[in-house]
Design a protein around this motif. Structure first.
Motif, mmCIF file in Angstrom:
data_model
loop_
_atom_site.group_PDB
_atom_site.id
_atom_site.type_symbol
_atom_site.label_atom_id
_atom_site.label_comp_id
_atom_site.label_asym_id
_atom_site.label_seq_id
_atom_site.Cartn_x
_atom_site.Cartn_y
_atom_site.Cartn_z
ATOM 1 N N SER A 1 -12.901 0.580 1.717
ATOM 2 C CA SER A 1 -12.261 1.764 1.859
ATOM 3 C C SER A 1 -13.103 2.978 1.574
ATOM 4 N N VAL B 1 -11.972 -2.299 -2.310
ATOM 5 C CA VAL B 1 -12.326 -1.156 -2.673
ATOM 6 C C VAL B 1 -13.399 -0.420 -1.815
ATOM 7 N N ARG C 1 -8.260 1.291 -4.791
ATOM 8 C CA ARG C 1 -8.162 1.557 -3.245
ATOM 9 C C ARG C 1 -7.577 2.812 -2.864
ATOM 10 N N GLU D 1 -8.545 5.215 -0.071
ATOM 11 C CA GLU D 1 -7.910 5.344 0.988
ATOM 12 C C GLU D 1 -6.768 6.291 1.383
ATOM 13 N N THR E 1 0.860 -1.286 0.041
ATOM 14 C CA THR E 1 -0.047 0.059 -0.075
ATOM 15 C C THR E 1 0.811 1.345 -0.109
#
Length: 379
Positions: free
Chosen positions: A211, A208, A167, A171, A134
């Protein structure tokens, strides 16, 4: 932070990172990198470990961001196709992935701060990094410092073929991401994210959508009416997947009993009937658990849909109390029905909560309204 969790970033992480980078750039001063990244590592908590490795990267990788980013990208592991290995660390010869990507993203963010003309090269690198773990923490200072340039990139990423990148668009732009830099501009005005959240709320990937739900819940904490407006527009006729997303996004305001949000979910009415709430044992110790028992007797002539939560008023170090709301039950109680609900509540310490001796009151609420109260003494 539990030892097992922080140790996901460890001396092996440092060694494997050095090996992967040196394979792509033989000029790397591997000894210096490993010494800097490993110094006192065992005594550091998880975020501090990630930041220390980032500092070592900053000291040892090429000064030019283009060169450093190309080196990092060449050293990455293959793109993840599922989230099953999201927490894996890099192995010898496997390429960079897993927790060390946090440090790599931090390195990129620091370099962009000093070389703002290379912002888009840094964003390209984060696009690659997020597909190996991430980049949700690294994108935040870039969004704070260069909003007019980063928001259009996030809008494009919302349509990216990679769910990890989609995502990141949600996020990374959350106003209140845990562990992440708070985006005060988005706390004040979350509207720049609305278009991408609208696009992503029906994303085929559940990660996704989760998030998006968390992003909307962040917004609800500061702008509850905006979340209520969102439900007015997007809940009618919603698919089951979107309903689940919006329900998760509503969790804070449901716990608070926000009238419009409760009404949107058909939960606006107060409970009609009697409630008896008890807790056993009356005294407990840290590490044990207590049993909550709630008996509801409906006094209504029609079925009642109820969301029941409970708040434990924890004793603080200063002898005061601080309430924490926990999810309880969702049910439909038939007219005249009596039902008993039970829940075991753990008193085991966790990273974010310490327990102190004293009387702990527990209040139960139905559809956001107080219902009953009991308590226990923690020895």
């Amino acid at each position: 932070m539990p030892d097992a969790f922080k140790n996901l970033i460890n001396h092996t992480t440092v060694r494997d990172t050095a090996q992967a980078l040196q394979m792509q750039w033989p000029a790397l001063d591997r000894q210096r990198f490993e010494q800097m990244a490993s110094q006192g590592l065992d005594e550091l908590e998880m975020k501090a470990r990630a930041m220390q490795i980032a500092e070592a990267l900053d000291a040892c990788l090429p000064v030019d961001l283009h060169a450093a980013a190309s080196l990092i990208e060449a050293a990455l592991a293959p793109v993840r196709t599922t989230d099953a290995d999201a927490g894996d660390t890099s192995g010898p010869g496997a390429g960079l992935n897993g927790w060390v990507v946090w440090s790599l993203g931090e390195f990129v963010a620091r370099r962009v701060e000093r070389q703002p003309a290379d912002l888009h090269r840094g964003l390209d690198c984060l696009h690659a990094l997020t597909q190996r773990f991430t980049a949700e923490f690294a994108i935040r200072p870039l969004l704070r410092d260069h909003p007019s340039q980063v928001w259009p990139v996030l809008a494009r990423w919302a349509a990216d073929p990679s769910p990890a990148v989609r995502r990141l668009a949600s996020e990374g732009s959350r106003p209140r991401l845990p562990w992440g830099l708070r985006l005060h501009a988005s706390v004040r005005d979350p509207s720049p994210a609305f278009d991408l959240l609208e696009k992503l709320q029906d994303d085929p990937d559940e990660v996704v959508r989760r998030s998006v739900a968390n992003h909307l819940n962040d917004i609800a904490k500061d702008h509850p009416e905006l979340l209520a407006d969102w439900l007015d527009r997007h809940l009618p006729g919603a698919s089951p997947a979107r309903q689940a997303l919006l329900r998760h996004a509503s969790r804070t305001l449901i716990k608070q009993g926000h009238p419009r949000v409760m009404a949107a979910w058909g939960l606006g009415r107060r409970f009609k009937g009697d409630a008896n709430f008890s807790i056993t044992p009356a005294r407990a110790e840290v590490g044990e658990s207590v049993e909550l028992a709630l008996t509801l007797r409906s006094g209504a002539r029609q079925a009642q849909t109820l969301v029941i939560d409970y708040a434990v008023h924890h004793v603080t170090a200063r002898g005061q109390t601080s309430a924490k709301v926990f999810k309880g039950w969702k049910l439909t109680l038939a007219a005249g029905e009596t039902r008993t609900l039970s829940r075991r509540h753990s008193l085991k310490p966790i990273t974010t909560r310490r327990y102190y001796a004293g009387w702990h009151a527990v209040t139960v609420q139905a559809n956001g309204a107080p219902l009953a109260e009991a308590g226990f003494h923690l020895d």
